[in-house]
Write a protein that holds these residues in place. Sequence first.
Motif, mmCIF file in Angstrom:
data_model
loop_
_atom_site.group_PDB
_atom_site.id
_atom_site.type_symbol
_atom_site.label_atom_id
_atom_site.label_comp_id
_atom_site.label_asym_id
_atom_site.label_seq_id
_atom_site.Cartn_x
_atom_site.Cartn_y
_atom_site.Cartn_z
ATOM 1 N N LEU A 28 50.159 36.335 39.345
ATOM 2 C CA LEU A 28 49.371 36.428 38.128
ATOM 3 C C LEU A 28 49.174 37.888 37.724
ATOM 4 O O LEU A 28 49.258 38.240 36.556
ATOM 5 C CB LEU A 28 48.025 35.758 38.364
ATOM 6 C CG LEU A 28 47.408 35.036 37.179
ATOM 7 C CD1 LEU A 28 48.384 34.047 36.591
ATOM 8 C CD2 LEU A 28 46.143 34.319 37.616
ATOM 9 N N HIS A 29 48.967 38.740 38.723
ATOM 10 C CA HIS A 29 48.791 40.166 38.450
ATOM 11 C C HIS A 29 50.051 40.753 37.857
ATOM 12 O O HIS A 29 50.004 41.509 36.908
ATOM 13 C CB HIS A 29 48.470 40.920 39.735
ATOM 14 C CG HIS A 29 47.148 40.590 40.287
ATOM 15 N ND1 HIS A 29 46.195 41.533 40.551
ATOM 16 C CD2 HIS A 29 46.604 39.419 40.618
ATOM 17 C CE1 HIS A 29 45.129 40.937 41.023
ATOM 18 N NE2 HIS A 29 45.358 39.661 41.094
ATOM 19 N N TRP A 30 51.159 40.427 38.476
ATOM 20 C CA TRP A 30 52.418 40.939 37.955
ATOM 21 C C TRP A 30 52.605 40.511 36.515
ATOM 22 O O TRP A 30 53.018 41.288 35.665
ATOM 23 C CB TRP A 30 53.597 40.431 38.801
ATOM 24 C CG TRP A 30 53.925 41.360 39.910
ATOM 25 C CD1 TRP A 30 53.787 41.126 41.246
ATOM 26 C CD2 TRP A 30 54.441 42.693 39.793
ATOM 27 N NE1 TRP A 30 54.169 42.231 41.956
ATOM 28 C CE2 TRP A 30 54.576 43.194 41.093
ATOM 29 C CE3 TRP A 30 54.791 43.496 38.716
ATOM 30 C CZ2 TRP A 30 55.055 44.474 41.353
ATOM 31 C CZ3 TRP A 30 55.259 44.774 38.967
ATOM 32 C CH2 TRP A 30 55.388 45.239 40.276
ATOM 33 N N ARG A 31 52.295 39.251 36.289
ATOM 34 C CA ARG A 31 52.463 38.716 34.963
ATOM 35 C C ARG A 31 51.648 39.511 33.959
ATOM 36 O O ARG A 31 52.161 39.956 32.937
ATOM 37 C CB ARG A 31 52.011 37.259 34.987
ATOM 38 C CG ARG A 31 52.624 36.440 33.930
ATOM 39 C CD ARG A 31 51.955 35.094 33.960
ATOM 40 N NE ARG A 31 51.075 35.012 32.817
ATOM 41 C CZ ARG A 31 50.494 33.901 32.445
ATOM 42 N NH1 ARG A 31 50.663 32.796 33.148
ATOM 43 N NH2 ARG A 31 49.739 33.882 31.387
ATOM 44 N N SER A 32 50.381 39.725 34.266
ATOM 45 C CA SER A 32 49.551 40.460 33.300
ATOM 46 C C SER A 32 50.040 41.882 33.140
ATOM 47 O O SER A 32 50.046 42.431 32.048
ATOM 48 C CB SER A 32 48.077 40.499 33.709
ATOM 49 O OG SER A 32 47.773 39.520 34.621
ATOM 50 N N PHE A 33 50.457 42.485 34.253
ATOM 51 C CA PHE A 33 50.945 43.861 34.165
ATOM 52 C C PHE A 33 52.161 43.942 33.261
ATOM 53 O O PHE A 33 52.233 44.808 32.380
ATOM 54 C CB PHE A 33 51.298 44.374 35.555
ATOM 55 C CG PHE A 33 51.945 45.734 35.545
ATOM 56 C CD1 PHE A 33 51.190 46.859 35.317
ATOM 57 C CD2 PHE A 33 53.307 45.873 35.733
ATOM 58 C CE1 PHE A 33 51.767 48.114 35.293
ATOM 59 C CE2 PHE A 33 53.900 47.123 35.702
ATOM 60 C CZ PHE A 33 53.122 48.241 35.487
ATOM 61 N N ALA B 981 51.204 43.868 43.038
ATOM 62 C CA ALA B 981 51.203 44.079 41.605
ATOM 63 C C ALA B 981 50.341 45.264 41.241
ATOM 64 O O ALA B 981 49.317 45.504 41.855
ATOM 65 C CB ALA B 981 50.680 42.841 40.919
ATOM 66 N N PRO B 982 50.790 46.029 40.282
ATOM 67 C CA PRO B 982 49.970 47.147 39.827
ATOM 68 C C PRO B 982 48.747 46.623 39.102
ATOM 69 O O PRO B 982 48.792 45.550 38.508
ATOM 70 C CB PRO B 982 50.886 47.878 38.856
ATOM 71 C CG PRO B 982 51.901 46.890 38.454
ATOM 72 C CD PRO B 982 52.024 45.887 39.548
ATOM 73 N N VAL B 984 46.230 46.465 36.177
ATOM 74 C CA VAL B 984 46.346 46.730 34.754
ATOM 75 C C VAL B 984 45.134 47.536 34.333
ATOM 76 O O VAL B 984 44.010 47.177 34.653
ATOM 77 C CB VAL B 984 46.405 45.405 33.974
ATOM 78 C CG1 VAL B 984 46.497 45.669 32.498
ATOM 79 C CG2 VAL B 984 47.580 44.600 34.450
ATOM 80 N N ARG B 992 45.715 40.435 25.791
ATOM 81 C CA ARG B 992 44.984 39.262 26.258
ATOM 82 C C ARG B 992 43.497 39.491 26.111
ATOM 83 O O ARG B 992 42.950 40.469 26.595
ATOM 84 C CB ARG B 992 45.330 38.979 27.707
ATOM 85 C CG ARG B 992 46.814 38.940 27.937
ATOM 86 C CD ARG B 992 47.157 38.155 29.151
ATOM 87 N NE ARG B 992 47.146 36.746 28.883
ATOM 88 C CZ ARG B 992 48.170 36.114 28.331
ATOM 89 N NH1 ARG B 992 49.233 36.764 27.955
ATOM 90 N NH2 ARG B 992 48.121 34.825 28.137
ATOM 91 N N ASP B 1133 48.017 29.419 44.765
ATOM 92 C CA ASP B 1133 46.882 30.234 44.375
ATOM 93 C C ASP B 1133 45.807 29.410 43.649
ATOM 94 O O ASP B 1133 44.773 29.936 43.289
ATOM 95 C CB ASP B 1133 47.331 31.405 43.515
ATOM 96 C CG ASP B 1133 48.326 31.001 42.479
ATOM 97 O OD1 ASP B 1133 48.703 31.814 41.662
ATOM 98 O OD2 ASP B 1133 48.717 29.811 42.472
ATOM 99 N N ASP B 1150 43.007 35.656 32.450
ATOM 100 C CA ASP B 1150 43.947 34.897 31.631
ATOM 101 C C ASP B 1150 43.629 33.413 31.535
ATOM 102 O O ASP B 1150 44.501 32.564 31.705
ATOM 103 C CB ASP B 1150 45.362 35.043 32.199
ATOM 104 C CG ASP B 1150 45.889 36.433 31.960
ATOM 105 O OD1 ASP B 1150 45.199 37.176 31.230
ATOM 106 O OD2 ASP B 1150 46.946 36.771 32.494
#
Lengths: 147, 1178
Positions: A28-33, B981-982, B984, B992, B1133, B1150
């Motif tokens: 999910l994080h990757w997706r938002s990033f 993941a980075p 944001v 969003r 998840d 999201d």
Amino acid sequence: MILAVLFANAEGNILIKRFHGVPAEERLHWRSFLVKLGADNLKGVKNEELLVACHKSVYIVYTILGDVSIYVVGKDAYDELALSEVIFTITSAVKDVCGKPPTERRFLDKYGRICLCLDEIVWKGYLENTEKDRIKRLIRLKPPTEF
Amino acid sequence: MADSSGTTLMDLITADPTPATSSSSSSTSAPPPSATSSTSLSSTLGKPATEKKSKRATLMQIQNDTISAAKAAVRTNIMPQKQKKKPVSYSQLARSIHELAATSDQRSSQRQLVQHVFPKLAVYNSVDPSLAPSLLMLNQQCEDKSVLRYVYYYLARILSDTGSQGLSSGGGIPTPNWDALADIDAVGGVTRADVVPRIIEQLSAEATNADVEFHARRLQSLKALTYAPSTNSDILSRLYEIVFGILEKVGDPSQKKKKGILGGKGGDKESIIRSNLQYASLSALRRLPLDPGNPAFLHYAVLGISSADPVAVRNALEIVSEIAARDPYAVAMALGKQVQPGGALQDVLHLHDVLARVSLARLCCTISRAKALDERPDIRSQFNSVLYQLLLDPSERVCFEAILCVLGKYDSAERTEERASGWYRLTREILKLPDASSKESSKDKSQKIKRPQPLIKLVMRRLESSFRSFSRPVLHAAARVVQEMGKSRAAAFALGIQDVDEGAHVNTFADASDLNDSDESTHPESIRRTSSVSNGTAGRDTIAGMLASLMEVVRTTVACECVYVRAMVIKALIWMQGPFDSFDELESIIASELSDPAWSAGLLNDVLLTLHARFKASPDMAVTLLEIARIFATKVPGKVDADVLQLLWKTCLVGAGPDGKHKALEAVTIVLDLPPPQPGSMLGLTSVDRVSASDPKSALALQRLVQAAVWFLGENANYAASEYAWESATPPGTALMMLDADKMVAAASSRNPTLAGALTRLQRCAFSGSWEALTTMAIRSGEPFRLQIYEFLHTLAQGGLQSQLSDVHLSNGEDQGASGTGLGVLLSPMIKVLDEMYSAQDDLIKEVRNHDNAKKEWTDDELKKLYETHERLLDLVSLFCYVPRTKYLPLGPISAKLIDIYRTRHNISASTGLSDPAVATGISDLIYESSKTPAAAEPDALDDDLVNAWAANLGDDGLWGNNAPAMNRVNEFLAGAGTDAPEVDEENIISRPSVSYDDMWAKTLLETTELEEDDAKSLGSSSPDSTGSVETSISSHFGGMSYPSLFSSRPNSYGADKASRGSGPSIYEGISSPIREEPPPYSSPGMYRNESFENPLAGTGSRSFESQDDERISSGNPQFGSALYDFTAGGDDELSLTAGEEVEIEYEVDGWFYVKKKRPGRDGKMAGLVPVLYVNQP
């Protein structure tokens, strides 16, 4: 390893996503990033112009094709240049299926076939087929080399 | 985007395709709302298998419910403003498949499947195992190739683990956990476990079908089989069996197949089929786990290199190069003649497949560097020559890979020797082009065109041309290569490879490559320095000259629009920067870059971490790196990670050496000189020394940074200045009392300018809580510093010095506090300590004089009294900061002799023992444990340097090896890890509307200060784990800021309890009343301000995590809600919910809530994501 392939529309909604080797909680994080990356940078970019980003040891190459933006994330051997090869294969397959840079409608009309192409291009985290004609044959259940 | 509103994923699965296609040109006409497709489908085609119907119907019902609910969530999420349109539900699609499978011989059913059902099914996240029987039926009975291709696709998806590591196919529509659903369905649902063996059975049968007409299907079934769970050893061994069985039949390297190479159509049918099968089985093999013990892998992979199919060659090479990394000798032997001219490896050089050539480069590199082949230099050089040929490859990807291999970077492990010899290779070796590669003598033959080229020249030329590319990935990659080059170069210098002479003419190597080892200059540094100064004249043919011209091109690349490319360029510049080069240019580049708001926090921290790595590679760079870090502190205080920055200060301070320490401290103190951020001011943007924090957030961050700097100075100033009271011979300060302030300052700065400088800076930012730091310094320093600080604190407490302290206005714009009302209370304990020390010193001097005058010996009682005062003062002092108890003399140097007499007389050992109040309160356990310094336990064995280093919390064991979060970040970076993941950034979220992680985080940061007071009061006691935060929060209260890793973010009454219980009355009597009168949250932390005790590298680690967690929970005002509907988790998840269940909402992302349950559910999970709409928020 190709960690992710993602297709999104202009509003940032995900059309197709394929993850490999990314823990479920990270997706999910990757997706938002990625979506944010696209929203920030893809405005006014020409079709198929490649953009690049990186995070720690992970590389991201993304581009826009018609109404659809395409993101590819990879690490190790799949650095920014290898990912450029991957994304090039993907864009040419999509163009081939859709006939031209697709509108979102057209992309969705061809959705099933695009999924099959992607299945031939990225196979368990590795790039597999790169030639357009070969991919076309394979998604029609023909052998890669015809006799 | 009005016209795109009709085109979403939901549309794809909406209704039947005909109206959708017709409306593709004018998408405004909405397709007719429908459940029509499915109803019409079932009415026209429906001949459902009746005996299964009831069972299935129950299952469908459940599925239907879940999915339509899920879709409700999705719809609001993905397309909030759309009018209602009923999509084809998953269960409708599933039913269609079952029905159409039964009639798959009819053309119309086939068309329905290919055009309608299968594409729509692809939209869903996963495929229901109960579809498998129908799919298998289709697989057996249907003839249509398009249908079959989809069937293989879906079978593969059922086989693949959609869970944690698998390929989770599908688009935006989540599906439930099918197995869980089947479980619920007591009538007998179908789970994966039921169908997977059947699928594998059927696919294996197909994969081994030798019928020629069948061979395209063989390929697809092999492919689908690779998705089977590889954890199951039965399945795995079966797969190996199939794959090796095929390879055995086709892999025979008969010479006739060679004709087929690149010819494609020219080959005969048989050999084409063979190469197709070889392709499929090698591709499958590549996806299966590598079994290095199995010689078949290597054997068939090596055969595969000669395959006619380019993709097969690539897969074979990838397998071989992976095996080579483990067993280079075996691979080299197996490859045998393939590497020689005319061999298969040479053919790969001309293969039109970039990744195949990349694998070739890696393979050659591994073998040519293998220690196992030390005795076969011939083989190594053959592979090396192939590697060098790849440097000329037209593809950047291949060429860069070859350069990296030459540089000694080929896996994530960094070995300095390997890197150093990489630089040596690059600068020294000569590329002999293919024709000339066989004999050295051919050098003369082809002098004009094929003249051997120095490697470095080629590489530089290639890189320079890459930097002229318009493609951002190419620029990024080129900058990365330069960075790696810098790393290898740094390694070479670190190891002192003397031959790296960058001033020498490279062609001298080319001409005299055999005898250049001895006669080159031995002073690379000096030559390099001069040559970099005289670049213009040095010409392009020296290494320095080439580097200079390359760096010129690299620098121009900062004009690139892409911030990531620029970040990589800056990293490259940092790595190419030498310790003795002038860094003005780099400084101005970085300064102007950082003024660009486009830089994200993540990227900036990456560069900051690069500084760490650079320092690790060459500690000489400490001062330069600190100067660079200073730019970060001033330019982007709001974005950098203060922990990582502080760690850099610290490591550089240790690494700077005696000369650099002053500079190192300067770099930190500059932060304190920063004027307060002026809202909206753009003046500071061009100057490095002005801060640019124009918004509240960065102002807050700057404040935190200032506190970090204050703390850092207090802790480390004495270390940096090498000034310690216990090493000072200066008599106690009474004599100096006569001096006026100016003279005292002069005396101080002449004595130790470094410390004096730090002192002045700290004084100027008294309102950032620097009194704590000052007290630490006062206690640790000798005179005149102690006196100076004493005076300062005194006046500050009285509030009389306001006019002199006009800087205060600058340093934080707040002056009411200086009236004495606020600060006096806070300062009095500190002043008290110093008071006590001075008056005891005075008494001692008087006593000594009396004794001298009367020529009296000291009686035992007198000595005892003296000793008790000494111990009491030591205890007091220890409450403020660490001092070595054996050496520290609160009564001044003259007391040393007398105390010694008393000790020997009474046989008292000087160890800290239980009398140490720190031990008594249990704090020291924590400290000693975390710093792991044995010296604390055995004071007699104290080594001076160690004590001093430890006093500054710089024990060498703490530098790189422990668990502070900043340290983790640095280590992780150095190891090149991280696919997480980075984050944001919280600013500019355009796409969003929902709140992201960072927003929540930012909010918690702002909210904690209000909440912590309440918390402190309400929390009667906290868990013993939180002893770590038993320090002051004066600063955090006073400034309203918190600096989580250094100061506890919330005051903790635990400390107060503990102190009053544990430390006994003597201490309180000693320092008397004011403390008691203060309100609890202020008082005891003020006294027990012990964080200076700790090794911040070790001690803060767990604590800062803790406090972050605490903050998240405490500030979030935990939101509770209840589940409105049942929800079944569709992925790992996600979290299943039962309607009515109580949950705690952690955050939203999201359209999903991350929630926690009170009790684990059926699946044992406590927390996970659920759709927002499923939860009722009060």
